[in-house]
Design a protein around this motif. Structure first.
Motif, PDB file in Angstrom:
ATOM      1  N   ASP A  83      58.235 -41.679 -25.598  1.00 18.24           N
ATOM      2  CA  ASP A  83      57.884 -42.438 -26.790  1.00 18.24           C
ATOM      3  C   ASP A  83      57.641 -43.906 -26.447  1.00 18.24           C
ATOM      4  OD1 ASP A  83      57.699 -42.289 -29.815  1.00 18.24           O
ATOM      5  OD2 ASP A  83      59.110 -43.925 -29.573  1.00 18.24           O
ATOM      6  N   ALA A  84      58.512 -44.473 -25.600  1.00 16.15           N
ATOM      7  CA  ALA A  84      58.364 -45.878 -25.223  1.00 16.15           C
ATOM      8  C   ALA A  84      57.096 -46.095 -24.395  1.00 16.15           C
ATOM      9  CB  ALA A  84      59.590 -46.339 -24.436  1.00 16.15           C
ATOM     10  N   LYS A  85      56.787 -45.139 -23.538  1.00 20.61           N
ATOM     11  CA  LYS A  85      55.581 -45.262 -22.721  1.00 20.61           C
ATOM     12  C   LYS A  85      54.324 -45.208 -23.593  1.00 20.61           C
ATOM     13  CE  LYS A  85      57.669 -43.236 -18.572  1.00 20.61           C
ATOM     14  NZ  LYS A  85      57.629 -44.453 -17.745  1.00 20.61           N
ATOM     15  N   ILE A  86      54.338 -44.329 -24.571  1.00 25.54           N
ATOM     16  CA  ILE A  86      53.191 -44.229 -25.478  1.00 25.54           C
ATOM     17  C   ILE A  86      53.035 -45.517 -26.270  1.00 25.54           C
ATOM     18  CG2 ILE A  86      52.256 -43.026 -27.500  1.00 25.54           C
ATOM     19  CD1 ILE A  86      53.618 -40.493 -26.439  1.00 25.54           C
ATOM     20  N   GLU A  87      54.164 -46.102 -26.669  1.00 21.54           N
ATOM     21  CA  GLU A  87      54.146 -47.332 -27.451  1.00 21.54           C
ATOM     22  C   GLU A  87      53.404 -48.445 -26.718  1.00 21.54           C
ATOM     23  OE1 GLU A  87      54.642 -49.681 -30.651  1.00 21.54           O
ATOM     24  OE2 GLU A  87      55.469 -47.661 -30.588  1.00 21.54           O
ATOM     25  N   ARG A  88      53.496 -48.462 -25.384  1.00 22.04           N
ATOM     26  CA  ARG A  88      52.880 -49.513 -24.588  1.00 22.04           C
ATOM     27  C   ARG A  88      51.480 -49.146 -24.108  1.00 22.04           C
ATOM     28  NH1 ARG A  88      56.354 -50.943 -19.714  1.00 22.04           N
ATOM     29  NH2 ARG A  88      54.650 -52.403 -19.435  1.00 22.04           N
ATOM     30  N   ALA A  89      51.077 -47.898 -24.314  1.00 24.11           N
ATOM     31  CA  ALA A  89      49.782 -47.438 -23.810  1.00 24.11           C
ATOM     32  C   ALA A  89      48.627 -47.945 -24.665  1.00 24.11           C
ATOM     33  CB  ALA A  89      49.758 -45.910 -23.766  1.00 24.11           C
ATOM     34  N   ASP A  90      47.444 -47.999 -24.066  1.00 19.44           N
ATOM     35  CA  ASP A  90      46.237 -48.296 -24.831  1.00 19.44           C
ATOM     36  C   ASP A  90      46.004 -47.146 -25.804  1.00 19.44           C
ATOM     37  OD1 ASP A  90      45.687 -50.655 -23.534  1.00 19.44           O
ATOM     38  OD2 ASP A  90      44.432 -49.711 -22.020  1.00 19.44           O
ATOM     39  N   PHE A  91      45.615 -47.484 -27.029  1.00 20.37           N
ATOM     40  CA  PHE A  91      45.439 -46.410 -28.007  1.00 20.37           C
ATOM     41  C   PHE A  91      44.320 -45.470 -27.600  1.00 20.37           C
ATOM     42  CE2 PHE A  91      43.859 -44.236 -31.699  1.00 20.37           C
ATOM     43  CZ  PHE A  91      45.036 -43.699 -32.183  1.00 20.37           C
TER      44      PHE A  91
END
Length: 218
Positions: A83-91
């Motif tokens: 979840d945290a990794k997705i939060e920081r990823a480019d949409f």
């Protein structure tokens, strides 16, 4: 529809570079990262940026800050907090993965869906249509996400379902930030209803054709 790309902050960029160094073993386990002044000079940024970058790395489980002693490397791979990794990823990356998941989800849902799934999805599409017509954006987005999540559940693959749920939380936030009205959702309502009908009929090829028309739109 082309999606805007999320720009990373300076602190996130610094965190990414430090993380890469940790993963490559530049900073061994239990070693101490350079002090703030050295990192500020190395990356040519201010103290607040360095502190924010360290905060990101701490949240990811790569480092631990010991008050009065410094920042120490505790993992080469981080906490694996998806979840945290997705939060920081480019949409754009998040959206691409969501689309890839949906292709497999629709294919499996057409074979594995149960009547209870059809009933629930029908209800959510009705909510989506009603909210869209009334211009209730937040409610419309919630119904849209719920419909697609139920579709994932009906695939019968629990891993696909969990991955999709996690991604959809971020997609929902993105929709709320980007869209100012319900027009994109009302415009794709008929396609969503046709998709559900194809899944209900267990017509996988037709469902995939309809999904490809939906992909790139809400």
């Amino acid at each position: 529809m082309t999606q805007p790309i999320k720009r990373k902050s300076l602190a996130e960029a610094v965190a990414d570079r430090l993380q890469h160094s940790i993963e490559r073993g530049v900073y061994p386990l239990q070693s101490k990262l350079p002090a703030e002044p050295e990192l500020m000079q190395q990356f040519e940024v201010g103290r607040s940026t360095i502190r924010e970058a360290i905060k990101f790395l701490t949240q990811q489980g790569f480092v631990s800050v010991q008050q009065g002693l410094g920042t120490f490397v505790i993992s080469y791979v981080g906490s694996n907090d998806l979840d945290a990794k997705i939060e920081r990823a480019d949409f754009a990356d998040v959206f691409e993965v969501r689309q890839l998941l949906e292709i497999k989800i629709v294919e499996k849902a057409a074979h594995n869906r149960k009547n209870i799934h059809i009933e629930k999805m029908t209800g959510k599409l009705k909510e989506r249509k009603k909210s869209g017509a009334a211009g209730l954006l937040k409610e419309c987005i919630a119904a849209d996400i719920a419909f697609h999540t139920l579709l994932a559940e009906s695939s019968g693959n629990s891993i696909l379902f969990e991955l999709y749920k996690t991604l959809s939380l971020h997609v929902s936030k993105f929709f709320e930030q980007v869209y100012t009205d319900t027009t994109p959702f009302t415009g794709s309502q008929a396609l969503h209803e046709a998709l559900l009908a194809a899944v209900k009929e267990k017509n996988a090829s037709k469902a995939l054709q309809l999904l490809k028309k939906i992909i790139g739109n809400p």
